[in-house]
Design a protein around this motif. Structure first.
Motif, PDB file in Angstrom:
ATOM      1  N   GLU A  32      11.840   0.499   1.788  1.00  0.00           N
ATOM      2  CA  GLU A  32      10.779  -0.144   2.573  1.00  0.00           C
ATOM      3  C   GLU A  32       9.400   0.308   2.091  1.00  0.00           C
ATOM      4  N   ASN A  33       9.323   1.586   1.746  1.00  0.00           N
ATOM      5  CA  ASN A  33       8.085   2.166   1.222  1.00  0.00           C
ATOM      6  C   ASN A  33       7.711   1.541  -0.135  1.00  0.00           C
ATOM      7  N   ARG A  34       8.731   1.349  -0.996  1.00  0.00           N
ATOM      8  CA  ARG A  34       8.491   0.730  -2.312  1.00  0.00           C
ATOM      9  C   ARG A  34       8.047  -0.716  -2.146  1.00  0.00           C
ATOM     10  N   ALA A  35       8.619  -1.417  -1.143  1.00  0.00           N
ATOM     11  CA  ALA A  35       8.243  -2.814  -0.900  1.00  0.00           C
ATOM     12  C   ALA A  35       6.758  -2.914  -0.570  1.00  0.00           C
ATOM     13  N   LYS A  36       6.206  -1.848   0.038  1.00  0.00           N
ATOM     14  CA  LYS A  36       4.778  -1.825   0.375  1.00  0.00           C
ATOM     15  C   LYS A  36       3.930  -1.323  -0.791  1.00  0.00           C
ATOM     16  N   GLY A  37       4.596  -0.991  -1.907  1.00  0.00           N
ATOM     17  CA  GLY A  37       3.880  -0.531  -3.087  1.00  0.00           C
ATOM     18  C   GLY A  37       3.438   0.918  -3.021  1.00  0.00           C
ATOM     19  N   LYS A  38       4.048   1.696  -2.094  1.00  0.00           N
ATOM     20  CA  LYS A  38       3.654   3.112  -1.974  1.00  0.00           C
ATOM     21  C   LYS A  38       4.566   4.012  -2.794  1.00  0.00           C
ATOM     22  N   CYS A  39       4.058   5.198  -3.130  1.00  0.00           N
ATOM     23  CA  CYS A  39       4.809   6.155  -3.956  1.00  0.00           C
ATOM     24  C   CYS A  39       5.958   6.788  -3.157  1.00  0.00           C
ATOM     25  N   ASP A  40       7.080   7.041  -3.851  1.00  0.00           N
ATOM     26  CA  ASP A  40       8.260   7.653  -3.231  1.00  0.00           C
ATOM     27  C   ASP A  40       7.973   8.986  -2.553  1.00  0.00           C
ATOM     28  N   CYS A  41       6.947   9.703  -3.047  1.00  0.00           N
ATOM     29  CA  CYS A  41       6.720  11.056  -2.509  1.00  0.00           C
ATOM     30  C   CYS A  41       6.353  11.009  -1.024  1.00  0.00           C
ATOM     31  N   THR A  42       5.747   9.917  -0.557  1.00  0.00           N
ATOM     32  CA  THR A  42       5.376   9.843   0.858  1.00  0.00           C
ATOM     33  C   THR A  42       6.610   9.817   1.765  1.00  0.00           C
ATOM     34  N   VAL A  43       7.757   9.352   1.231  1.00  0.00           N
ATOM     35  CA  VAL A  43       8.998   9.362   2.011  1.00  0.00           C
ATOM     36  C   VAL A  43       9.814  10.627   1.735  1.00  0.00           C
ATOM     37  N   LYS A  44       9.960  10.953   0.447  1.00  0.00           N
ATOM     38  CA  LYS A  44      10.818  12.095   0.078  1.00  0.00           C
ATOM     39  C   LYS A  44      10.400  13.390   0.769  1.00  0.00           C
ATOM     40  N   THR A  45       9.092  13.572   0.961  1.00  0.00           N
ATOM     41  CA  THR A  45       8.598  14.810   1.560  1.00  0.00           C
ATOM     42  C   THR A  45       8.903  14.885   3.054  1.00  0.00           C
ATOM     43  N   LYS A  46       9.413  13.797   3.631  1.00  0.00           N
ATOM     44  CA  LYS A  46       9.782  13.818   5.059  1.00  0.00           C
ATOM     45  C   LYS A  46      11.267  14.066   5.251  1.00  0.00           C
ATOM     46  N   TYR A  47      12.045  14.078   4.167  1.00  0.00           N
ATOM     47  CA  TYR A  47      13.500  14.166   4.282  1.00  0.00           C
ATOM     48  C   TYR A  47      14.097  15.425   3.653  1.00  0.00           C
ATOM     49  N   ASN A  48      13.469  16.553   3.883  1.00  0.00           N
ATOM     50  CA  ASN A  48      14.015  17.830   3.401  1.00  0.00           C
ATOM     51  C   ASN A  48      14.358  17.825   1.909  1.00  0.00           C
ATOM     52  N   THR A  49      13.523  17.165   1.119  1.00  0.00           N
ATOM     53  CA  THR A  49      13.724  17.117  -0.323  1.00  0.00           C
ATOM     54  C   THR A  49      13.373  18.471  -0.946  1.00  0.00           C
ATOM     55  N   SER A  50      14.168  18.881  -1.937  1.00  0.00           N
ATOM     56  CA  SER A  50      13.876  20.125  -2.646  1.00  0.00           C
ATOM     57  C   SER A  50      12.724  19.898  -3.627  1.00  0.00           C
ATOM     58  N   PRO A  51      11.849  20.901  -3.822  1.00  0.00           N
ATOM     59  CA  PRO A  51      10.778  20.741  -4.813  1.00  0.00           C
ATOM     60  C   PRO A  51      11.321  20.563  -6.235  1.00  0.00           C
ATOM     61  N   SER A  52      12.623  20.873  -6.459  1.00  0.00           N
ATOM     62  CA  SER A  52      13.180  20.679  -7.797  1.00  0.00           C
ATOM     63  C   SER A  52      13.666  19.248  -8.015  1.00  0.00           C
ATOM     64  N   ASP A  53      13.480  18.361  -7.035  1.00  0.00           N
ATOM     65  CA  ASP A  53      13.754  16.931  -7.220  1.00  0.00           C
ATOM     66  C   ASP A  53      12.972  16.415  -8.433  1.00  0.00           C
ATOM     67  N   ALA A  54      13.602  15.508  -9.187  1.00  0.00           N
ATOM     68  CA  ALA A  54      13.013  15.029 -10.448  1.00  0.00           C
ATOM     69  C   ALA A  54      11.639  14.380 -10.293  1.00  0.00           C
ATOM     70  N   LEU A  55      11.299  13.939  -9.072  1.00  0.00           N
ATOM     71  CA  LEU A  55      10.004  13.286  -8.862  1.00  0.00           C
ATOM     72  C   LEU A  55       8.846  14.294  -8.963  1.00  0.00           C
ATOM     73  N   PHE A  56       9.159  15.578  -8.768  1.00  0.00           N
ATOM     74  CA  PHE A  56       8.086  16.577  -8.672  1.00  0.00           C
ATOM     75  C   PHE A  56       8.105  17.575  -9.822  1.00  0.00           C
ATOM     76  N   LYS A  57       6.935  18.152 -10.047  1.00  0.00           N
ATOM     77  CA  LYS A  57       6.818  19.242 -11.010  1.00  0.00           C
ATOM     78  C   LYS A  57       6.324  20.460 -10.238  1.00  0.00           C
ATOM     79  N   ILE A  58       7.066  21.569 -10.357  1.00  0.00           N
ATOM     80  CA  ILE A  58       6.663  22.799  -9.675  1.00  0.00           C
ATOM     81  C   ILE A  58       5.619  23.512 -10.521  1.00  0.00           C
TER      82      ILE A  58
END
Ligand code: ZN
Length: 174
Positions: free
Chosen positions: A104-130
């Protein structure tokens, strides 16, 4: 989609979690056509049964969130409604709530990080760089400074290891 059917046959012949794990790792590294992968994951989840265990549901969620376009929102809604509960520390169906929110977020043209950061995503997820990390021995927590590879947003993440599984708190940094 001959290949999709072949994958479905291979998966249905597997009996242990270990075999399922190896199978998904193999096709994720060898299958270069992401449409075949995502179509296989979608077909698999449409007929998912509790006996298959959460591992299949987990890998399909990973494939779908990596490769899918918002057009499958309707299919994912139906899949989510039909998912059986499974015993476990955390409810695996949360992954499919996240997948829906991502699409739904992608349909609005927004970046995945705005959703992933709400769902207990690990910082080692491929979307992020530590960029940096710091552990605190007394509170069993680790803080990270992380940057989204897609949109460049910076985040401060706190990992709390005092639970059965790590809990991540995300905050936007400027
Ligand atoms: Zn982002």
């Amino acid at each position: 989609m001959h290949q999709v059917e072949s994958y479905q046959k291979q998966l249905s012949a597997l009996h242990s979690a270990d075999e399922v794990d190896k199978f998904f790792k193999k096709i994720q590294s060898e299958e270069k056509n992401s449409e075949v992968l995502s179509s296989f994951a979608l077909q698999t989840m449409k007929v998912f049964q509790a006996e298959q265990g959460y591992l299949t549901a987990y890998y399909c969620y990973r494939i779908l969130s990596d490769h899918c376009k918002p057009e499958i929102i309707g299919d994912v809604k139906k899949i989510r409604e039909g998912l059986p509960p499974l015993p476990g520390l955390r409810d695996y169906r949360t992954d499919y709530d996240e997948l829906l929110a991502l699409l739904e977020n992608r349909a609005k043209g927004k970046c995945d990080c705005t959703v992933k950061t709400k769902y207990n995503t690990s910082p080692s997820d491929a979307l992020f760089k530590i960029e940096s990390q710091q552990s605190d021995q007394e509170t069993y927590s680790t803080s990270y400074e992380v940057i989204c590879k897609k949109c460049g947003q910076k985040w401060n993440v706190t990992e709390d290891s005092g639970y059965h599984y790590p809990v991540f708190g995300w905050k936007k940094s400027k």
